[in-house]
Write an enzyme that holds these catalytic residues in place. Structure first.
Site, PDB file in Angstrom:
ATOM      1  N   SER A 303     132.922  77.915  79.706  1.00  0.00           N
ATOM      2  CA  SER A 303     132.410  76.858  78.835  1.00  0.00           C
ATOM      3  C   SER A 303     130.915  76.618  79.055  1.00  0.00           C
ATOM      4  O   SER A 303     130.091  77.467  78.737  1.00  0.00           O
ATOM      5  CB  SER A 303     133.230  75.582  79.061  1.00  0.00           C
ATOM      6  OG  SER A 303     132.930  74.612  78.091  1.00  0.00           O
ATOM      7  N   ASP A 314     120.207  85.995  76.520  1.00  0.00           N
ATOM      8  CA  ASP A 314     119.660  86.330  75.204  1.00  0.00           C
ATOM      9  C   ASP A 314     118.147  86.207  75.175  1.00  0.00           C
ATOM     10  O   ASP A 314     117.462  86.977  74.489  1.00  0.00           O
ATOM     11  CB  ASP A 314     120.270  85.437  74.124  1.00  0.00           C
ATOM     12  CG  ASP A 314     121.665  85.903  73.718  1.00  0.00           C
ATOM     13  OD1 ASP A 314     122.176  86.857  74.333  1.00  0.00           O
ATOM     14  OD2 ASP A 314     122.244  85.312  72.785  1.00  0.00           O
ATOM     15  N   LYS A 328     135.544  80.931  77.312  1.00  0.00           N
ATOM     16  CA  LYS A 328     135.888  79.734  76.525  1.00  0.00           C
ATOM     17  C   LYS A 328     134.705  79.388  75.626  1.00  0.00           C
ATOM     18  O   LYS A 328     133.730  78.804  76.073  1.00  0.00           O
ATOM     19  CB  LYS A 328     136.230  78.553  77.431  1.00  0.00           C
ATOM     20  CG  LYS A 328     136.602  77.291  76.656  1.00  0.00           C
ATOM     21  CD  LYS A 328     136.921  76.136  77.598  1.00  0.00           C
ATOM     22  CE  LYS A 328     137.242  74.884  76.816  1.00  0.00           C
ATOM     23  NZ  LYS A 328     136.074  74.356  76.085  1.00  0.00           N
TER      24      LYS A 328
END
Length: 452
Positions: A303, A314, A328
């Site tokens: 999460s 990224d 998740k």
């Protein structure tokens, strides 16, 4: 002629329909619907529900409390949706709000349900469960002698919580056990310290985030300042340890990532409601110096910790090291209800800045480093490790062709639990030492480059 009994039943059924309608739709924004739709399948389903409820009230062997029936029906509805949507009774809802503040009485275990079985996602560091040797992937077979098969999470949590100093017996089934083994744990006040830190070597810092709580961002700021003060210079590199971090508050994950991302998206969410479509971007202002970062993750990272790892990966702001994370990728909204109960409803999926959904897949490390331990015979078998994609009713990723990796096929149960508090024994932590080696090598290459 209509009998008095029939008339009473119709009046009761009408009251139940009204009650059920209020319960089902309270707290949820209404959608435009045609008269035909309103009188179609939805109405028929509600009528079926009230018929069953009326039969139970009239014919069940014992008198049944109406609120108990309603609560049970709501629990059943939410359990059929996904593993993370749930109904919270007033007592459970109150405990949930306490949890986010980082203090509660209990054992210190993050749990989930798979095929009706309670499974440990991860024990929280420095808690009774952690000290007793409870491990990620353990099946909780019984709680104080009561079988947990088909027990919901709220009931399990309620049974494990309790006053400090009281005992609870967990019967645990684990790969390698011939039969369940009893663990007697003494409840304590679980003070979940969100952020821990220390200096690894001169200029190289280590920060561990155990869970994303209300003060995680503030605690991180203090930790980074303390490390810089100790180094008496800007840090040369940082190991950010998110292993076994089960997640927590979305806004805290965004704030943590924001310290290291200079501009652009951190995370965005998509859902059916307009309010579920959100974008979170880096804010203008002071940022951490552009020192190299290695983020450690494993199968217990879920999460909010995956949001941070995905954002920095990224933006090419950090190297991700370790093993595949939990996966998740959904967002739960907490909706308070009229009787002080609460609804935890999955309302959106989140995506990394590059548009990746990690739902049921997880974050793939840039450098795979397994936790180094002497192999045991039982480790050669398929372990009891659990990830989001293993949970019943989990959302599909949308790109299942990319859902498997080399690390997915390995039993990383052994890397989900640190042998002791990690900041106290980092020199013996293989993954931390490999992260430090990478940071030191980074520094060496930088010096070589500048000398030319």
């Amino acid at each position: 002629m209509v009998s008095m009994g029939s008339k009473k039943r119709r009046v009761f059924a009408g009251l139940v329909i009204a009650m059920a309608t209020l319960v089902i739709f309270i707290g949820i924004s209404s959608q435009p619907r045609s008269r035909a739709e309103a009188q179609g399948s939805d109405y028929e389903s509600i009528e079926l529900f009230t018929d069953v409820m009326a039969i139970i009230k009239k014919s069940y062997v014992e008198e049944v409390d109406t609120k108990k029936l309603i609560y049970g029906a709501i629990n059943g509805m939410l359990a059929s949706l996904d593993p993370h949507s749930s109904f919270m009774s007033p007592e459970t809802y109150k405990e949930m709000k306490i949890d986010t503040k980082g203090a509660f009485g209990g054992l210190g275990i993050e749990i989930t349900v798979k095929d009706g079985v309670l499974i440990v996602i991860a024990p929280i560091e420095d808690t009774p469960a952690f000290k007793a040797g409870i491990k990620a992937g353990d099946h909780i077979f019984k709680i104080d002698g009561k079988f947990t098969k088909d027990m919901n999470i709220n009931d399990a949590v309620k049974r494990m919580r309790g006053p400090k100093g009281t005992k609870v017996v967990l019967s645990i089934m684990r790969e390698g056990f011939d039969k369940p083994k009893d663990f007697t744990l003494t409840r304590d006040i679980i003070q979940v310290k969100s952020v821990r830190y220390r200096m690894l070597e001169d200029g190289f810092g280590y920060v561990r985030i155990a869970q994303f709580q209300e003060k995680t961002d503030d605690d991180l700021v203090k930790a980074l300042k303390a490390l810089e003060d100790e180094a008496k210079k800007p840090l040369s590199g940082l190991v950010l340890d998110l292993r076994n971090d089960p997640g927590g508050l979305l806004d805290q994950a965004v704030r943590v990532a924001d310290h290291f991302v200079s501009e652009g998206l951190i995370v965005y969410t998509e859902g059916r409601e307009k309010d579920a479509k959100m974008q979170f971007s880096a804010r203008k202002g002071a940022k951490e110096p552009n020192y190299p970062i290695v983020i450690l993750i494993n199968g217990g990272s879920a999460s909010a910790s995956e949001i941070v790892a995905g954002a920095l990966q990224d933006h090419k702001r950090a190297i991700i090291m370790g093993t595949q994370s939990f996966g998740k990728g959904s967002v739960q909204t907490i909706i308070p209800l009229a009787d002080e109960s609460g609804l935890r409803l999955t309302t959106a999926r989140y995506f990394t800045p590059n548009g990746r959904s990690i739902q049921a897949k997880g974050i793939t490390p840039d450098i795979v480093v397994e936790r180094l331990e002497l192999p045991r015979q039982s480790d050669k078998k398929e372990g009891f490790n659990i990830r989001e994609r293993d949970l019943e009713n989990h959302f599909q990723n949308g790109d299942e062709s990319e859902g498997s990796t080399v690390t997915d096929k390995k039993d990383d149960r052994k890397d989900k639990q640190l042998s002791t508090k990690p900041e106290d024994n980092l020199k013996n932590d293989y993954q931390v030492m490999r992260a430090l080696d990478l940071l030191k090598g980074w520094e060496i290459f930088k010096k070589i480059g500048s000398s030319k």
